[in-house]
Design an enzyme around this catalytic site. Structure first.
Site, short mmCIF file in Angstrom:
data_model
loop_
_atom_site.label_atom_id
_atom_site.label_comp_id
_atom_site.label_asym_id
_atom_site.label_seq_id
_atom_site.Cartn_x
_atom_site.Cartn_y
_atom_site.Cartn_z
N GLU A 138 -81.87 -80.01 -22.50
CA GLU A 138 -80.74 -79.15 -22.84
C GLU A 138 -79.62 -79.96 -23.50
OE1 GLU A 138 -77.67 -76.08 -20.51
OE2 GLU A 138 -78.71 -77.66 -19.42
N LYS B 101 -78.37 -68.55 -23.44
CA LYS B 101 -78.43 -68.73 -21.99
C LYS B 101 -77.73 -67.59 -21.27
CE LYS B 101 -77.43 -72.43 -18.61
NZ LYS B 101 -76.95 -73.84 -18.54
N CYS C 185 -81.89 -74.20 -18.29
CA CYS C 185 -81.27 -74.82 -17.12
C CYS C 185 -80.99 -73.83 -15.99
CB CYS C 185 -80.02 -75.60 -17.52
SG CYS C 185 -79.54 -76.84 -16.30
#
Length: 286
Positions: free
Chosen positions: A44, A117, A154
């Protein structure tokens, strides 16, 4: 007919020079491709140090539109040259808002989609809500030339709902680029095992391989220091870890999967046949 695919997870440290980080990432991608990998996952936000350790207005200027991203431009050419599929994490500027995003590059360098995200953490050393708006793309299973890939980022990896949505949309494997390490407010807490196990559960529950790529090394911010603990890994469709990196040091992890055989196993196991969506309404309520 067998559909064999060699995949790779890259572990690297991320320093202050973005050009050097891109060069390191390219070197490791080339190393993976030379060993036969056709899908290579980088960590990431690998282009910079993890700037979310602190709330610093100047760091907002690191965001770029996808068309202006140095990393995307660079790795589109690399993907085409090496004929590899590359999910590339980057800090995206979109109008007046910013997202923690992932661009899925196909083996010809074509941009297949951008995922933003969905779950944005906020806590000591991980001040992401200051920088990122919650993603508006939804979870996606992206069909490339090699495979249909589900990729999230993540903190998304802690939510089984995200993995299940990507599986229901046809993903054949799951990818999670990551930046995770120590907790500044709790120095004795080591979440590395917990981090691995939650994703092993996604692989096992959805009967599909999973790739997790993390950075490593100590990064000192203005108000917090985070030691990223590496431990990148690749799990098979039962959740078993096939290969894993150490807590420190670069790593190029590889594993080979027969996606056709795994798809047959997924059908035969019955976990999707026996789902009861009408009973799951509580999942749509906060």
């Amino acid at each position: 007919m067998q559909q064999q695919l060699i995949v790779s997870a890259i572990q690297m440290a991320c320093g202050p020079d973005s050009r050097e980080n891109i060069a390191t990432a390219e070197r490791l991608v080339r190393q993976a491709a030379a060993q036969g990998a056709r899908l290579v996952l980088l960590p990431e936000l690998f282009e910079t140090p993890y700037f979310c350790k602190d709330m610093v207005p100047a760091h907002l200027g690191l965001a770029t539109a996808a068309k202006d991203s140095r990393a995307l431009s660079h790795f589109r050419a690399i993907a085409a040259e090496l004929s590899v599929m590359l999910p590339i994490s980057f800090f995206e500027q979109a109008g007046q808002v910013r997202f923690n995003s992932l661009a899925m590059l196909d083996t010809d360098g074509n941009l297949l989609t951008i995922y933003r995200k969905a779950h944005i953490p906020d806590g000591p050393g991980y001040c992401e809500k200051y920088y990122f708006s919650p993603g508006d793309t939804g979870f996606q299973a992206v069909r490339g030339k090699l495979a249909t890939v589900g990729a999230a980022i993540c903190w998304d990896q802690w939510f089984p709902e995200a993995a299940r949505v990507m599986a229901l949309d046809g993903a054949e494997l799951l990818c999670y680029p990551t930046a995770i390490g120590s907790e500044p407010q709790a120095p004795d807490l080591d979440s590395s095992g917990h981090w691995q196990r939650v994703m092993q559960g996604h692989a096992a529950a959805n009967i599909m391989p999973l790739i997790a790529a993390n950075r490593f090394g100590e990064e000192v911010g203005e108000t917090a220091t985070v030691t990223f603990y590496g431990s990148s890994f690749i799990a098979d469709q039962t959740g078993a870890i096939l290969t894993a990196a150490e807590r420190t040091g670069e790593a190029v992890l590889l594993a080979e999967f027969d996606l056709t055989a795994i798809a047959a196993q997924r059908r035969e196991w019955g976990v999707f046949r026996d789902r009861r969506p009408e009973l799951y309404g509580r999942l749509t309520q906060l």
